[in-house]
Scaffold this active site. Structure first.
Site, mmCIF file in Angstrom:
data_model
loop_
_atom_site.group_PDB
_atom_site.id
_atom_site.type_symbol
_atom_site.label_atom_id
_atom_site.label_comp_id
_atom_site.label_asym_id
_atom_site.label_seq_id
_atom_site.Cartn_x
_atom_site.Cartn_y
_atom_site.Cartn_z
ATOM 1 N N SER A 282 51.787 -70.400 -92.876
ATOM 2 C CA SER A 282 50.548 -70.899 -93.467
ATOM 3 C C SER A 282 50.443 -70.436 -94.931
ATOM 4 O O SER A 282 51.335 -70.730 -95.721
ATOM 5 C CB SER A 282 49.347 -70.462 -92.634
ATOM 6 N N ASP B 63 49.218 -80.467 -86.680
ATOM 7 C CA ASP B 63 48.584 -79.462 -87.535
ATOM 8 C C ASP B 63 47.453 -80.104 -88.335
ATOM 9 O O ASP B 63 47.693 -80.992 -89.153
ATOM 10 C CB ASP B 63 49.639 -78.869 -88.478
ATOM 11 N N HIS C 132 48.724 -75.952 -85.869
ATOM 12 C CA HIS C 132 49.031 -74.965 -86.904
ATOM 13 C C HIS C 132 49.781 -73.758 -86.336
ATOM 14 O O HIS C 132 50.415 -73.021 -87.087
ATOM 15 C CB HIS C 132 47.733 -74.514 -87.570
#
Length: 334
Positions: free
Chosen positions: A189, A275, A312
């Protein structure tokens, strides 16, 4: 607030060819040369002191190094106990709203036989994890890290954080017990976005591992998801409508696609197709253009792992196992 699953993203077949033109400011390279030159100090390590952890198989040190503006940045350095030979190192960057936490929280890389440096995120700790590095540079912008100083690239929080990330590589190479020729960077991320930026700014990395990278194809991302952190930028612009041009200009200096185009290290990517935080197309935009601006006849070695039914979180432990095997092969380890 979470946005919808990004069903507006292209199909996987289209994603594998998705290479948008990301507009770069004319002074992109000079901006980063000047920024990193201003941060360079003869002695990157400020303090390295042993940290008791009650763990018998690893040793840890509390590290302070000089980051952006010479600011002290904290990190944990951990390596297998009792190993005297220089080891390849993994410099890891944490996700959005996280700090370095406690030294026993991330043990995968040292247990696998690597030296491991985990950098604190200046000013961000408190949302999801603890840290102790303040961000001492205030500037006009919104209340969230993604919007701190966003009206001017010189003031932007990510100018400081990316500089810290580059300096973390310098710090790792200066630490005892590290083979400076075998340093890899890794993150998920926001951490993946920082690792990607470092890969474009440091020309002699051994490897890059990035998962669901933030700050890629940013101009598209802020219009395609309401989830934070991109949603925080959108919410700032929903109030400060007159700031859009300045915000978009600032973001053009930190786009991961621009960094990816300049990268030369072997790279390992991971993306979940559901995601809604970092839309899959934005990560593919960086992957598909990785190394494109280096002038080399062949692109750097790279591979992508896709998780069709994950968001994610990506491939989680399955993906980490793939990273371990890949990095061992790239660095020539059994």
């Amino acid at each position: 607030m979470r946005g919808p699953v990004p069903d507006s993203d292209p199909s996987l077949d289209q994603l594998q060819r998705y290479a948008p033109t990301v507009v770069e400011p004319d002074d992109f390279d000079q901006f980063w040369r000047d920024t990193l030159a201003a941060a360079a100090t003869p002695q990157v390590l400020v303090e390295v002191r042993p940290e008791p952890t009650d763990l018998r198989l690893v040793d840890s040190w509390d590290v302070t190094f000089a980051g952006f503006g010479g600011d002290p940045v904290r990190a944990w350095y951990t390596r297998p106990a009792g190993v005297r030979t220089p080891l390849p190192a993994v410099v890891e960057y944490a996700g959005y709203g996280r700090g370095r936490g406690l030294p026993h929280e991330r043990l995968t890389w040292p247990v696998a036989g690597y030296a491991h440096l985990l950098m604190d995120n200046r000013g961000q700790a408190g949302q999801y994890g603890s840290g102790d590095t303040p961000d001492r540079h205030g500037a006009p912008g919104g209340p969230w890290p993604a919007t701190w100083g966003i009206l001017d690239p010189r003031d932007y929080h990510y100018r400081r954080l990316i500089t810290d990330a580059v300096r973390a590589v310098d710090a790792a190479r200066a630490l005892p017990g590290v083979d400076p020729s075998r340093v890899a960077v890794a993150g998920n991320s926001q951490g993946g976005g920082l690792a990607l930026a470092v890969s474009g700014l440091v020309g002699d990395l051994a490897a890059l591992m990035t998962t669901a990278p933030f700050l890629c194809d940013v101009q598209r991302a802020i219009g395609s998801t309401d989830a934070s952190p991109y949603g925080e930028i959108a919410r700032y612009l929903a109030v400060h409508r007159e700031a859009e041009e300045a915000v978009r200009r600032t973001l053009s200096y930190v786009d991961g696609v621009s960094f990816a185009r300049r990268a030369t290290a072997p790279a390992h990517f991971g993306i979940g197709l559901r995601d809604d935080v970092c839309p899959p197309s934005t990560g593919f935009a960086a992957y598909n253009q990785y190394g494109a601006a280096t002038g080399r006849p062949l692109p750097p070695e790279r591979e992508m792992h896709v998780y069709p039914f994950n968001g994610h979180e990506g491939g989680e432990a399955v993906h980490v196992r793939r990273q371990l095997r890949w990095l061992g092969a790239v660095l020539g380890r059994d």
